[in-house]
Structure formats: structure tokens, C-alpha cells
Design a protein around this motif. Structure first.
Motif, short mmCIF file in Angstrom:
data_model
loop_
_atom_site.label_atom_id
_atom_site.label_comp_id
_atom_site.label_asym_id
_atom_site.label_seq_id
_atom_site.Cartn_x
_atom_site.Cartn_y
_atom_site.Cartn_z
N THR A 176 0.84 -1.20 0.00
CA THR A 176 0.00 0.00 0.00
C THR A 176 0.87 1.25 0.00
N PHE A 177 1.99 1.18 0.73
CA PHE A 177 2.92 2.32 0.73
C PHE A 177 3.77 2.35 -0.55
N GLY A 178 3.64 1.33 -1.39
CA GLY A 178 4.30 1.37 -2.69
C GLY A 178 5.57 0.53 -2.82
N ALA A 179 5.87 -0.30 -1.83
CA ALA A 179 7.10 -1.10 -1.89
C ALA A 179 6.86 -2.45 -2.57
N GLN A 180 7.96 -3.04 -3.03
CA GLN A 180 7.93 -4.42 -3.52
C GLN A 180 8.41 -5.33 -2.39
N VAL A 181 7.73 -6.45 -2.18
CA VAL A 181 8.05 -7.34 -1.06
C VAL A 181 8.19 -8.77 -1.57
N VAL A 182 9.30 -9.44 -1.20
CA VAL A 182 9.43 -10.86 -1.54
C VAL A 182 9.76 -11.66 -0.27
N ALA A 183 9.35 -12.92 -0.27
CA ALA A 183 9.65 -13.80 0.86
C ALA A 183 11.11 -14.23 0.77
N SER A 184 11.79 -14.19 1.90
CA SER A 184 13.20 -14.57 1.94
C SER A 184 13.36 -15.85 2.78
N PRO A 185 14.13 -16.85 2.34
CA PRO A 185 14.99 -16.85 1.16
C PRO A 185 14.21 -16.83 -0.15
N SER A 186 14.71 -15.99 -1.09
CA SER A 186 14.09 -15.90 -2.41
C SER A 186 15.05 -16.47 -3.45
#
Lengths: 451, 451
Positions: A176-186
């Protein structure tokens, strides 16, 4: 009517951060370049940090001025309120006065925005376009996402997988704040792919996520890395908390006998405690400063004071700190923000020198305190913050036993609105304490780097 | 630096609620007993409400004193801050000054706690042990759960099923505060069983949940019913919002040209708007007061001004109000708090008399505004509150077009921390506008009770 909230005006937002390095008796040992074993210089950090933050990292100036654009954004929620826990005191029937400094009024939900904003600011000033970071419970990730947005920076968050799955709403908040998020370890980084190759079901850890974020930042010249705790400049930025709290207590004629704050990487504890520690160091004022950590990841209470890596892939400089070993994989407790194997070198040195204390709690007792707090004060604490609440309630009950009027200050670092699944687990009776393996800890400690 | 937040001290919490009935030109028509068609007297309400609230329901006294224990608990979060939307203004590049009165600082997350606390208080004083209620999005349920806890009352919440499923964290929050929560329609009441027999997959509605809660309360002498909106005493309690906002704007030398607040049952709108309406009625002050509702449940903009039941099972007195018909089943939009077929009789009468305005928006445009607000001001609005944000942004853009310096006041009634799945739906591009069926509306309106 006694006052419930002690508020300050925007003019009373601190103008400077307090640098404890000006007053501590023994400075922390310098970070070491892992390749050479020599003290790491600015050039070792310049690939991923802007020069202003590197300067702050090593400065021994007592007061460092807060830039005007940072103070302007601090006004969104600062000064944060100091509350008297009147209803909790009544329920405990304690003679103690309990206060809590509430950082959950930050729009990102915790104290982390105090450092996210200056970090985004200094990177923007240095011409950087994009920041990478790791996040555990997501408090840090939310804050840096919002701070990046304020300054028009892109933001890439590597989120520890166990939290990514437990806290989907945190991820959506970052989006919502505009960031990209990935689960780690990716599979986006070499570090991530290496972990996945060894253990495809890895829960992840802050140490792994840091490796991924650092690798990503090191690869791109328009990108820097941003850390939400541990480092000196992060602890520095958080000292707005303790400075405000001191002024607020002063306004009601009080001074704490004891200060409790939860401690993962250490910046939350540092932010509240250091301005009081200054009184202890320079005026010999009597005040106990207690870092509260989870029994499942007991860095200060069970770790070793030694040089260690900040991450699993051994990419960071070696830091002299209390550590459980960079390979230590803590159980998946709900206080994801306290699942870090190491601790701030500043906090570690002070603990080593006996100037601060530490205590550890099991998560079932922490949630018991959290629910008691929610039902009296109304605020649902973040699981991390609830560690300090637990310790404070125990102190207030001891004060009752002893018939002593104690003044207790809690660092309530954030709200638990994105941690409700943890509360459900507790309320349903399914929450368990998950001790770490003593054998794994011994093994992890045996693999500390030799310097 | 201009001020971002306008704060008041706890001494400036209003001492009285403002009763608009003392000043409105035409009083609302009285509620009718559905069996007799005669005006309902106190005895019709005494089975489910305490006498003090019944008195407030019919009072025409201008100022009603707030009891000391209520003001004491208001201090937990009141006075609520008034913010200048500096970053949003900058992003919109508008000459308008935009302010928002933020009720999300309440520990339950919205303005609803303003009435939950006095309702729990008066019931406790009357010797009641247990309250029942309904909740849509869960904002009301969270507030009454916490208020009951503060006064040691049991709390039973019938939660509209579509929200119960969409917002599990809201339910857990209520449990954390100690309440029991069931999905409505439930099999615990005759009203619920009747709905389930006709439609086992019913999404539920506020009208059905009210029937269940009223039935539960009417059956037990130790139990009363508590309503979170619509009624006069609820609107009354909410006027602390507008009184504070007026004082705050006065401190910075401003007065609004236009006030926007979302409107479901009407109490949020009433709470902010009525104190300004008083200026319009008694001092002929120019101020536009605009209720913002969802296109999917357009009670004021598309409903009929008529006597209707407050609930689906026809258990409540008949209220003279704008209504879509008590059988109207609105689409399952994310602003669950705005899915009510009727509207406050006070708000309805004022709208009928042309003293206030109304406007309706589709939810996709509402979420577009909500994300823009989150990315500039940092606060993630509740979907309900975001309706007012949408209207205010449009007003600010019109002011830019016209080159006018307008002062715009938004009622930001709550945060959206428990609505993140709605944000995810929007951000992923999957959010759709869900128009109601015109045919169903015609049919529902044709079945209004004959009086």
C-alpha cells in the motif's frame, strides 16, 4: 482527574540526536573487514551506505543535528505520547507508577519510522534511487516503505518467510505504501538460492534476509542498503524516544527507577534507554535500564561477546557483539522482530560493562501480559513490545509485594494490529513455548569466525 | 515550519455533548410502536435500553453533561488530533487547506468508542451485566467490546457474516478485549434461524444482525442491547468530535467552507457536522456539510424518506428516515460499516430540510483516494473513512481548477489496519464496483410498512 497522557508540542521535538559514544566509558570495538581482519573503513561501507550515515556510524560528537526535512516529517506523529497506565496500575493494585512511551502512533505502527525517515533522506540527498532492506515481523519494512515513498525512492523488501506467511497484512501494508516485497529466502539472489538449495523449506531468518538485501544493493550503483537496527546510526536516530520521554516525565515531576524495552537488534532499547543512561554516566543518577528479550532467542542473556557476522552469508563486516552465532536459527516465535542472532555493538558493549541489564521471557508469559494490557489500557501491543510489558508488570507486582512506590517506564514500541493471528493462537490456548536447541546453539557458537 | 497536528489538552475534552434537537428547525418524527402504529414511549424501549439513554433519546436540552467516569476514559485517546494534510495538499498542488480530524487514535480504531463508553457506563449504572450488539465491519464491535471490558460487562457481538469472513483480525481483536463473537445470521436466535432456513448462504446484513442482538437482549433481564449508530443518543455522544475540531481550527484561525464525513447509520457524520451545523442554524454561518455514502448502498441519495423498520425481522420501532427498505440487501462492499439500509432520523430530517448535503461514490474511486492518502499522509484509512477522503480530494481539485483557497475538513473516522485484504484486492486490480439491483431496490421500497 490525573493526567492520562503527557503530550508535547511539535516545537518540543528534539533538534538533535543523542550519541552515547560521547559518554560511554569504553567505546565499542571497530567493525572488521571480513577478508582482511582489519578495521573496516568508510570505503568498506560506501558501496551500500551514503557518506552521511557512515559519518554518523563512527562519530563521537555528543549531539548530531536532525535535518529540517526529517523533523518536518517527524511531526506527522512526534512527539509521541507518554501515557500513565492508570487502569493497569488499578488492576494490579500496585503502588508503582507505570508509564509507557507509545511509539505505535507512528503511521507505520512502530518506532522504526524514527530511523527510516533519516535513512531515506540521506540516501535521497546522496542521489540514490532505490533502497533494499530485510524485515522480520514487518515493522521495519513498513516504515522504510513509507519513508521511501515520502522521498520518492523505490523500495525492495526481503521479508523473512515465516513472517511473510504469518503476517500477510503486513506485506499488504508495505505494498500500500508502494514497496515491492518478496519472501526470503528468495530465488532473486545468490544468497537466497544457496539457502533454498540446502533447505527448500527454510523458514528464513533476519540473517538470511540481510544477506539478500545487501547482495542486491551491492550489485546496483543506484541502490543502497538500509538496516533497521543494530548499527550505531540506527540507535542514534532512535534517541528521540528517550529524550522526549525524559522531558515528559519531567513535566509531571517523575524520574524512572527502572526502564524496560524489548531488545532484538537493540535500537528500540537504545532509543529509549540511552538518554537516561547519559544521566547515569554523567550525573551518577540511579536508574536501571533493562533490555527484555525472548527466551527463544536470548542474545544478551545466553550469547557470547565476540566478533561475528551480521548475516548468514558472511557478507557484512564483523561486528563485536553479543551473538548466538550467525548460523543460529531461532524458533519461529511470534515476536519476529526479536529473532536476530546478534545485538547492537553499542548495547553489547554497555551490557558487557555492566551498565545495563537484560532479562528473557517465554512467549506464553509475554502474551498473557499483552492481553492484560489490552484489556486495561485498550492498546494491543506488538508481540515485541509486549516483552517490556511483561517485565514491567512483574516489577510492579514486586513493588506491591515490597510496598514500594516505584516509577516504571515501558518502551511500548508498536501496536499489534498486524499480529492478531498470534493473539488468536494465544487466546485459543494453542500458543506454545518453543525452546531453541541447546545443541544447535553450542554448534553455532563453535563456528564463530576466528579473528 | 507550519504545524502539522493541532492538539488540545485533556482539560479541553468537551464537558457536554451537543444536542442538535435544541436547534434544528423541524424535530424528527417520533418512532412508532410497530404493533400499534402509535408513538413509541419509554416503556417500548425499556426492555433493551437503560433509562438514562432513553431520556437522552428524546431530550431537547441543548447541552447534556458528560459523566466524569466517561470523560476519564475519554482521556485514553481524546482530544483526538486534528491534522493539516500538508503532504496531500502538496501532491494535489491545491490552494485548498485540507484538515482531517483523526479518530483512528482510539485504541479500538475508530470514533465508535465515543459512544461505546457512555453506553457501557449507563448500562453498568442501571445494574445490567451483559450487552448484545451487532457489528458490520467490526469497528463498532471492537469499541463496545473494549468499553464493556472497562466496566466489567459481558459482551456478545453478532457480526455480519461477510465481514466475519473478510476480517478475521477484527474478530480476534474483539476476543482479545474479552467479547464473544458469532457470525450473523447465527443459529442462536429465531431471527437468525429464519434467515438461514430461507438462505443458508446468506451474507448477512446489519439489519439481520440487529434483529439477532435485539432478540437476545429482550429475552434476558440481565442483558441490554447497544446500537452503534442511527439513534439520537448515539449521534449525541459523537458530538465530542465536532466540538474539538471547531476549537482546533479556531486555534489556527480557520473555519471550514466544507465538511465531509462518511455516512452509514449517520453517527460519524453527525458527530463531526452537528457542532458546525449549530453555527449555521444559530449564527447563519456559511458552511457546507456533506455526508458521503457508497453508491452500492445510497441511502440518502437514492432512498425514500419514510417510516421503516431498523431491522429485517421487524422487531424495532419504526423510524422516520431515509431508507432503501428494511429488506434491501446491499452488495458485499468492503466498507461494511456503510451497508445499512436506513439512516439516522436526525440526519434524515436535516437532509430532508435541505440543511445538509449528500454524495455517493463507487468503491474503486474510494480506494484510489485511500491509497493516495496513505502514500502522502502515511495513515491507511478505513474503507468507510476513505469515502470522505475521496470527496475531499475532488473538492480540493475543484478548488485548484477555480484557483480558490478553500478550507476543507475531513472526518477521518478510523484506520484501516484490519481492512488490508480490501487494500490487497484493490492493489491487485481485482476490486470491482458492485452496483445494487435497481429491481431489488424498487421491490424493497414497495414493501415499506404502511403507517
Amino acid at each position: 482527574m490525573s493526567e492520562k497522557k503527557i503530550l508535547l508540542s511539535e516545537r518540543e521535538i528534539p533538534t538533535h540526536w543523542y550519541n552515547v559514544m560521547a559518554d560511554m566509558p569504553n567505546l565499542p570495538q571497530p567493525p572488521l573487514n571480513p577478508a582482511t581482519g582489519k578495521p573496516a573503513g568508510p570505503e568498506d561501507l560506501a558501496a551500500i551506505f551514503p557518506m552521511e550515515l557512515i559519518k554518523q556510524e563512527v562519530s563521537t560528537e555528543r549531539w548530531i543535528e536532525i535535518p529540517e526535512p526529517v523533523r518536518e516529517l517527524y511531526k506527522i506523529w512526534r512527539p509521541a505520547p507518554l501515557y500513565r497506565a492508570l487502569q493497569l496500575e488499578k488492576e494490579l493494585d500496585t503502588p508503582a507508577h507505570i508509564y509507557y512511551k507509545y511509539e505505535g502512533v507512528s503511521p507505520a505502527g512502530s518506532h522504526k519510522l524514527n530511523t527510516a525517515i533519516p535513512q531515506a533522506y540521506y540516501n535521497k540527498e546522496a542521489g540514490i534511487k532505490r533502497l533494499t532492506t530485510e524485515t522480520g515481523a514487518g515493522q521495519w519494512g513498513s516504515s522504510i516503505s513509507l519513508a521511501c515513498r515520502f522521498f520518492g525512492l523505490e523500495c525492495m523488501v526481503y521479508m523473512v518467510k515465516v513472517s511473510y506467511n504469518q503476517k500477510p497484512y503486513r506485506r499488504i501494508l508495505m505494498n500500500t505504501f508502494g514497496a515491492q516485497v518478496v519472501a526470503s529466502p528468495s530465488n532473486l539472489t545468490e544468497a537466497g538460492r544457496a539457502v533454498l538449495a540446502a533447505d527448500p523449506d527454510s523458514n528464513g531468518s533476519l540473517g538470511i534476509a540481510i544477506s539478500e538485501a545487501v547482495e542486491d544493493a551491492a550489485k546496483r550503483s543506484d541502490t543502497n542498503y538500509s538496516l533497521g537496527s543494530v548499527l550505531n546510526h540506527v540507535c542514534l536516530h532512535q534517541t528521540v524516544i528517550g529524550q522526549e520521554a525524559k522531558l515528559q516525565l519531567e513535566k509531571v515531576g517523575e524520574y524512572p527507577d527502572v526502564v524496560f524495552a524489548s531488545c532484538g537488534g537493540g535500537s528500540n532499547f537504545a532509543g529509549l534507554a540511552f538518554p537516561f543512561l547519559r544521566d547515569k554516566l554523567t550525573e551518577n543518577r540511579k536508574v536501571r535500564l533493562v533490555a527484555v528479550e525472548p527466551s527463544a532467542c536470548p542474545t544478551l542473556t545466553r550469547g557470547t561477546f565476540a566478533y561475528d557476522f551480521g548475516d548468514v552469508a558472511k557478507m557484512t563486516p564483523l561486528l563485536m557483539m553479543y551473538t548466538l552465532g550467525h548460523e543460529f536459527m531461532p524458533p519461529g516465535i511470534h515476536a519476529g522482530g526479536l529473532r536476530y542472532h546478534g545485538d547492537s555493538p553499542l548495547v553489547s558493549q554497555l551490557y558487557h560493562d555492566g551498565l545495563i541489564e537484560a532479562v528473557a521471557y517465554d512467549q506464553t508469559r509475554v502474551f498473557e501480559a499483552a492481553v492484560q494490557f489490552a484489556r486495561t489500557e485498550g492498546i494491543v501491543p506488538a508481540p515485541e513490545s509486549a516483552h517490556a510489558v511483561r517485565a514491567a508488570i512483574d516489577e510492579a507486582l514486586r513493588a506491591k509485594e515490597a510496598g514500594e512506590k516505584k516509577v516504571i517506564l515501558i518502551g511500548l514500541s508498536g501496536h499489534g494490529h498486524f499480529d492478531m493471528s498470534a493473539y488468536e493462537t494465544y487466546l485459543s490456548g494453542a500458543l506454545q513455548d518453543t525452546p531453541y536447541s541447546e545443541e544447535a546453539l553450542r554448534e553455532s557458537l563453535s563456528r564463530l569466525p576466528q579473528v
